[in-house]
Design a protein around this motif. Structure first.
Motif, PDB file in Angstrom:
ATOM      1  N   ALA A   1       4.944  -0.685  -9.837  1.00 19.66           N
ATOM      2  CA  ALA A   1       5.732   0.508  -9.741  1.00 19.66           C
ATOM      3  C   ALA A   1       5.911   0.676  -8.241  1.00 19.66           C
ATOM      4  O   ALA A   1       5.376  -0.168  -7.371  1.00 19.66           O
ATOM      5  N   PRO A   2       7.067   1.475  -7.837  1.00 16.38           N
ATOM      6  CA  PRO A   2       7.279   1.524  -6.365  1.00 16.38           C
ATOM      7  C   PRO A   2       5.914   1.983  -5.792  1.00 16.38           C
ATOM      8  O   PRO A   2       5.350   3.059  -6.329  1.00 16.38           O
ATOM      9  N   ASN A   3       5.827   1.811  -4.528  1.00 18.86           N
ATOM     10  CA  ASN A   3       4.522   2.083  -3.791  1.00 18.86           C
ATOM     11  C   ASN A   3       4.779   3.694  -3.445  1.00 18.86           C
ATOM     12  O   ASN A   3       3.597   4.529  -3.137  1.00 18.86           O
ATOM     13  N   LYS A   4       5.773   4.411  -3.484  1.00 17.07           N
ATOM     14  CA  LYS A   4       5.934   5.737  -3.258  1.00 17.07           C
ATOM     15  C   LYS A   4       5.429   6.608  -4.357  1.00 17.07           C
ATOM     16  O   LYS A   4       5.141   7.818  -4.056  1.00 17.07           O
ATOM     17  N   PHE A   5       4.911   6.049  -5.541  1.00 20.52           N
ATOM     18  CA  PHE A   5       4.269   6.817  -6.611  1.00 20.52           C
ATOM     19  C   PHE A   5       2.790   6.697  -6.469  1.00 20.52           C
ATOM     20  O   PHE A   5       2.166   7.318  -7.290  1.00 20.52           O
ATOM     21  N   ILE A   6       2.199   5.753  -5.233  1.00 22.02           N
ATOM     22  CA  ILE A   6       0.944   5.701  -5.594  1.00 22.02           C
ATOM     23  C   ILE A   6       0.000   7.185  -5.333  1.00 22.02           C
ATOM     24  O   ILE A   6      -1.017   7.455  -6.072  1.00 22.02           O
TER      25      ILE A   6
ATOM     26  N   ASP B   1       0.876  -1.117  -0.071  1.00 20.81           N
ATOM     27  CA  ASP B   1       0.005   0.074  -0.041  1.00 20.81           C
ATOM     28  C   ASP B   1       0.961   1.413   0.073  1.00 20.81           C
ATOM     29  O   ASP B   1       1.957   1.260   0.000  1.00 20.81           O
ATOM     30  N   GLU B   2       0.104   2.613   0.044  1.00 16.42           N
ATOM     31  CA  GLU B   2       0.982   3.596  -0.010  1.00 16.42           C
ATOM     32  C   GLU B   2       1.982   3.738   1.103  1.00 16.42           C
ATOM     33  O   GLU B   2       2.954   4.331   0.790  1.00 16.42           O
ATOM     34  N   GLY B   3       1.748   3.301   2.130  1.00 14.91           N
ATOM     35  CA  GLY B   3       2.825   3.287   3.386  1.00 14.91           C
ATOM     36  C   GLY B   3       3.760   2.165   3.317  1.00 14.91           C
ATOM     37  O   GLY B   3       4.628   2.145   4.066  1.00 14.91           O
ATOM     38  N   GLY B   4       3.638   1.198   2.337  1.00 12.47           N
ATOM     39  CA  GLY B   4       4.675   0.359   2.237  1.00 12.47           C
ATOM     40  C   GLY B   4       4.192  -1.166   2.987  1.00 12.47           C
ATOM     41  O   GLY B   4       5.074  -1.966   3.162  1.00 12.47           O
ATOM     42  N   ASN B   5       3.128  -1.025   3.411  1.00 13.07           N
ATOM     43  CA  ASN B   5       2.613  -2.137   4.311  1.00 13.07           C
ATOM     44  C   ASN B   5       2.583  -3.361   3.505  1.00 13.07           C
ATOM     45  O   ASN B   5       1.876  -3.236   2.312  1.00 13.07           O
ATOM     46  N   LYS B   6       2.388  -4.588   3.787  1.00 14.98           N
ATOM     47  CA  LYS B   6       2.423  -5.560   2.908  1.00 14.98           C
ATOM     48  C   LYS B   6       0.903  -6.027   3.002  1.00 14.98           C
ATOM     49  O   LYS B   6       0.350  -6.239   4.032  1.00 14.98           O
ATOM     50  N   ILE B   7       0.140  -6.464   1.867  1.00 14.42           N
ATOM     51  CA  ILE B   7      -1.263  -6.742   1.734  1.00 14.42           C
ATOM     52  C   ILE B   7      -1.276  -8.004   1.129  1.00 14.42           C
ATOM     53  O   ILE B   7      -0.704  -8.033  -0.120  1.00 14.42           O
ATOM     54  N   LYS B   8      -1.927  -9.118   1.592  1.00 13.71           N
ATOM     55  CA  LYS B   8      -1.919 -10.290   0.851  1.00 13.71           C
ATOM     56  C   LYS B   8      -3.001 -10.157  -0.172  1.00 13.71           C
ATOM     57  O   LYS B   8      -4.166  -9.669  -0.048  1.00 13.71           O
ATOM     58  N   PHE B   9      -2.442 -10.567  -1.353  1.00 15.00           N
ATOM     59  CA  PHE B   9      -3.519 -10.598  -2.563  1.00 15.00           C
ATOM     60  C   PHE B   9      -4.687 -11.196  -2.273  1.00 15.00           C
ATOM     61  O   PHE B   9      -5.895 -10.712  -2.862  1.00 15.00           O
ATOM     62  N   GLY B  10      -4.859 -12.418  -1.706  1.00 15.32           N
ATOM     63  CA  GLY B  10      -6.013 -13.120  -1.357  1.00 15.32           C
ATOM     64  C   GLY B  10      -6.943 -12.193  -0.391  1.00 15.32           C
ATOM     65  O   GLY B  10      -8.109 -12.593  -0.410  1.00 15.32           O
TER      66      GLY B  10
END
Length: 231
Positions: free
Chosen positions: A105-110, A47-56
């Protein structure tokens, strides 16, 4: 499964779409789908803050339109996401559907990409393109000969390239792999597949109203669509 065939006659093998059977643009019965989520479900997006989110977890509890985009400097991708942003929240809430965009893309561009496109729904990134690869998305430089059929493309080739170049000069950084193509899915709740389309080239996105119709969401009036008449 041996192979399926899209409307344009293109053959798709099992290796290319990882255990899924369907025809683009149609709404097959659930038994028509054989999709293997075993690898993808536990992979992560950011996500925007770099937190990992499971695709499922994205589609676990709710029917979800998942758009895998091209790089964030692509004018074709920008045009498409701008139109996706026009889908009213009340239409989605009424149908119990959410929209999620995932970019390579890198999340910093969200944050900046959402600001440029006016898109305010959920957006994640897969900067290493691991999920893109597992789901069989293509990596090629093809633009697409049928760009005139793309209902969401607002730029011509030259003006679009100039626009992308200007944005790249301002950014001075790549915002995703330039060869990566995208895909569109409608998933959930749980591991149910309602629709899937892997883009052959950069202009091959599924029309947004087609996705909305399959997901049970009211259509939106886009300039290149036929007028919507309420009766």
């Amino acid at each position: 499964m041996s192979k399926t065939e899209e409307k344009d006659g293109t053959e798709i093998t099992a290796d290319e779409i990882n255990h899924l059977e369907m025809s683009r643009g149609e709404r097959p019965e659930p038994s028509d789908f054989k999709f293997n989520f075993s690898k993808a479900r536990d992979m992560f997006v950011l996500d925007e803050g770099g937190n990992k989110i499971k695709f499922g977890d994205i589609y676990k509890h709710q029917k979800t339109i998942v758009i895998f985009s091209r790089h964030f400097l692509c004018f074709i991708c920008k045009d498409y996401i701008e139109d996706l942003a026009k889908v009213p929240l009340e239409f989605l809430q009424e149908a119990g559907v959410r929209i999620v965009v995932i970019g390579p893309a890198p999340n910093k561009f969200i944050q900046s990409f959402k600001k440029e496109t006016g898109y305010m729904y959920t957006m994640y990134t897969d900067p290493e393109r691991e999920l893109y690869n597992v789901l069989g998305m293509k990596s090629n430089p093809q633009f697409g000969k049928g760009s005139g059929k793309n209902k969401h493309l607002k730029h011509g080739m030259i003006s679009g390239i100039l626009s992308s170049t200007w944005r790249a000069m301002k950014s001075q950084e790549y915002q995703g792999h330039v060869r990566q193509q995208g895909a569109e899915y409608i998933l959930g709740p749980d591991e149910e597949v309602h629709f899937m389309h892997i883009c052959e080239n950069s202009t091959d996105q599924t029309p947004i109203n087609e996705l909305l119709q399959i997901a049970g969401v009211k259509p939106v009036s886009f300039p290149k669509d036929k007028p919507i008449i309420d009766v």
